[in-house]
Design a protein around this motif. Structure first.
Motif, PDB file in Angstrom:
ATOM      1  N   LEU A  29       0.826  -1.207   0.000  1.00  0.00           N
ATOM      2  CA  LEU A  29       0.000   0.000   0.000  1.00  0.00           C
ATOM      3  C   LEU A  29       0.861   1.258   0.000  1.00  0.00           C
ATOM      4  O   LEU A  29       0.525   2.253  -0.659  1.00  0.00           O
ATOM      5  N   VAL A  30       1.954   1.242   0.751  1.00  0.00           N
ATOM      6  CA  VAL A  30       2.859   2.396   0.769  1.00  0.00           C
ATOM      7  C   VAL A  30       3.424   2.656  -0.614  1.00  0.00           C
ATOM      8  O   VAL A  30       3.512   3.798  -1.083  1.00  0.00           O
ATOM      9  N   ILE A  31       3.809   1.583  -1.303  1.00  0.00           N
ATOM     10  CA  ILE A  31       4.393   1.716  -2.646  1.00  0.00           C
ATOM     11  C   ILE A  31       3.355   2.210  -3.646  1.00  0.00           C
ATOM     12  O   ILE A  31       3.620   3.086  -4.479  1.00  0.00           O
TER      13      ILE A  31
ATOM     14  N   ILE B 191      -3.685   5.946   1.990  1.00  0.00           N
ATOM     15  CA  ILE B 191      -4.716   5.544   1.042  1.00  0.00           C
ATOM     16  C   ILE B 191      -6.025   6.281   1.287  1.00  0.00           C
ATOM     17  O   ILE B 191      -6.712   6.704   0.355  1.00  0.00           O
ATOM     18  N   LEU B 192      -6.383   6.464   2.548  1.00  0.00           N
ATOM     19  CA  LEU B 192      -7.715   6.953   2.897  1.00  0.00           C
ATOM     20  C   LEU B 192      -7.789   8.451   3.157  1.00  0.00           C
ATOM     21  O   LEU B 192      -8.887   8.994   3.303  1.00  0.00           O
ATOM     22  N   MET B 193      -6.633   9.133   3.226  1.00  0.00           N
ATOM     23  CA  MET B 193      -6.642  10.575   3.457  1.00  0.00           C
ATOM     24  C   MET B 193      -5.791  11.282   2.411  1.00  0.00           C
ATOM     25  O   MET B 193      -4.811  10.725   1.914  1.00  0.00           O
TER      26      MET B 193
ATOM     27  N   ILE C  20      -2.668   4.893  -6.458  1.00  0.00           N
ATOM     28  CA  ILE C  20      -4.062   4.752  -6.031  1.00  0.00           C
ATOM     29  C   ILE C  20      -4.704   6.116  -5.849  1.00  0.00           C
ATOM     30  O   ILE C  20      -5.855   6.343  -6.238  1.00  0.00           O
ATOM     31  N   SER C  21      -3.951   7.048  -5.268  1.00  0.00           N
ATOM     32  CA  SER C  21      -4.473   8.393  -5.052  1.00  0.00           C
ATOM     33  C   SER C  21      -4.806   9.070  -6.377  1.00  0.00           C
ATOM     34  O   SER C  21      -5.843   9.736  -6.503  1.00  0.00           O
ATOM     35  N   ARG C  22      -3.940   8.901  -7.366  1.00  0.00           N
ATOM     36  CA  ARG C  22      -4.210   9.485  -8.687  1.00  0.00           C
ATOM     37  C   ARG C  22      -5.446   8.870  -9.317  1.00  0.00           C
ATOM     38  O   ARG C  22      -6.265   9.581  -9.911  1.00  0.00           O
TER      39      ARG C  22
END
Length: 251
Positions: free
Chosen positions: A114-116, A168-170, A121-123
Motif C-alpha cells: 500500500l505504501v508503494i 490511502i484513505l486521506m 491509487i491516489s491518482r
C-alpha cells in the motif's frame, strides 16, 4: 546488568527511537536485545513498550510543525488508540504467545504494498472524482483501532501499517501522516504499558535506559525524517519494513 549490557540497551534504545520516528519497527531492535541479555519475553515486551514511549514523544515534538492543524484528528485517533492499545494488551495476556506469528508478516507485506502503490491509487481516485474523507472516515478509524490492537499486543511495524492506511484513505502529504503516526505510537505504547504494569513484571532499569536512548534517537530521527523527500521517505519505509519481515520470519 553489566556495564556493557547497559551500554548496549541505551544504544538499542537510541536506534529504535530514531527508526520509530522516521518509519517504525524500532521494537525489532530493542526486543531481541533484551531477550539476548537474558530477560524473559513478557518482561522484555512490557519494559520495551514503556521504555520507547518517550522516544515517540520526542519524535512527535520534532514533527510539531507538521502536526499543526491536526488537533481534531489527533484527538479522534488518540481515543481509538487508547481502546485498541488496551485490547491488544489484554489479548497478549490471554492468547497463546505465537497467536500472531503467522499474520504479522502478512500485515507488514500488505502495508508495504500500500505504501508503494499509494501515489498511484491516489491518482486513480482523483481521476474518478472520488473524494476522500478529510479524516479517513469510518474505514480509517476501524483500521486505526486494528493497528492499535496489534500495537498493544506486540507493536513491531505498527507505524508502517498506520502510514499505509492513512496514505490511502486521506489526502495529506506523507510527512504530515508521519507526524500523526508518532503521536499514535506513543499513545498505543503508553496505554498498553500501563496495563502491563498492573499484571506483569516491569524492569524499571531497562525502562529508564531505553527511555534515555530513545529520546535522543527521536530527536535525531525527526531531524533526518523531516528532511527526506516523499520518495525517499517512502523508500525508507519499504526497506525497513522488508528487514522487519525477514527478522520476524527467521526468529
Amino acid at each position: 546488568m553489566t556495564g556493557l549490557e547497559i551500554g548496549i540497551v541505551v544504544v538499542a534504545g537510541f536506534l529504535a527511537g530514531g527508526i520509530n520516528t522516521v518509519v517504525g519497527s524500532g521494537t525489532l531492535i530493542t526486543f531481541p536485545v533484551l531477550l539476548a541479555i537474558g530477560y524473559p519475553p513478557v518482561v522484555a515486551n512490557v519494559s520495551n513498550s514503556l521504555g520507547l514511549v518517550l522516544g515517540s514523544v520526542s519524535g512527535a515534538i520534532g514533527y510539531r510543525r507538521e502536526l499543526k492543524g491536526q488537533g481534531g484528528r489527533l484527538v479522534r485517533f488518540g481515543a481509538v488508540a487508547v481502546l485498541g492499545g488496551v485490547t491488544g494488551a489484554l489479548l497478549l495476556l490471554v492468547l497463546p504467545a505465537d497467536a500472531f506469528e503467522a499474520v504479522v508478516p502478512v500485515l507488514i507485506v500488505v502495508a508495504l504494498v500500500l505504501v508503494i502503490l499509494q501515489p498511484r491509487i491516489s491518482r486513480r481516485l482523483a481521476e474518478r472524482g472520488a473524494d476522500r474523507h478529510p479524516h479517513g472516515g469510518v474505514p480509517l478509524l476501524v483500521g486505526v483501532f486494528g493497528t492499535a490492537v496489534y500495537g498493544g499486543y506486540f507493536g513491531a511495524a505498527q507505524g508502517v501499517i498506520l502510514v499505509a492506511l492513512m496514505g490511502i484513505l486521506m489526502d495529506e502529504p506523507l510527512q504530515r501522516l508521519n507526524a500523526v503516526k508518532n503521536v499514535f505510537v506513543a499513545i498505543a505504547n503508553l496505554v498498553s504499558g500501563v496495563v502491563f504494569v498492573f499484571v506483569a513484571d516491569v524492569d524499571w532499569l531497562v525502562v529508564g535506559l531505553l527511555a534515555g536512548g530513545s529520546v535522543l534517537g527521536g530527536v535525531v530521527g525527526a531531524r533526518i525524517g523531516r528532511r527526506l523527500r516523499p520518495i525517499w521517505l517512502r523508500a525508507t519505509i519499504v526497506v525497513v519494513g522488508c528487514v522487519a519481515i525477514v527478522q520476524l520470519l527467521v526468529t
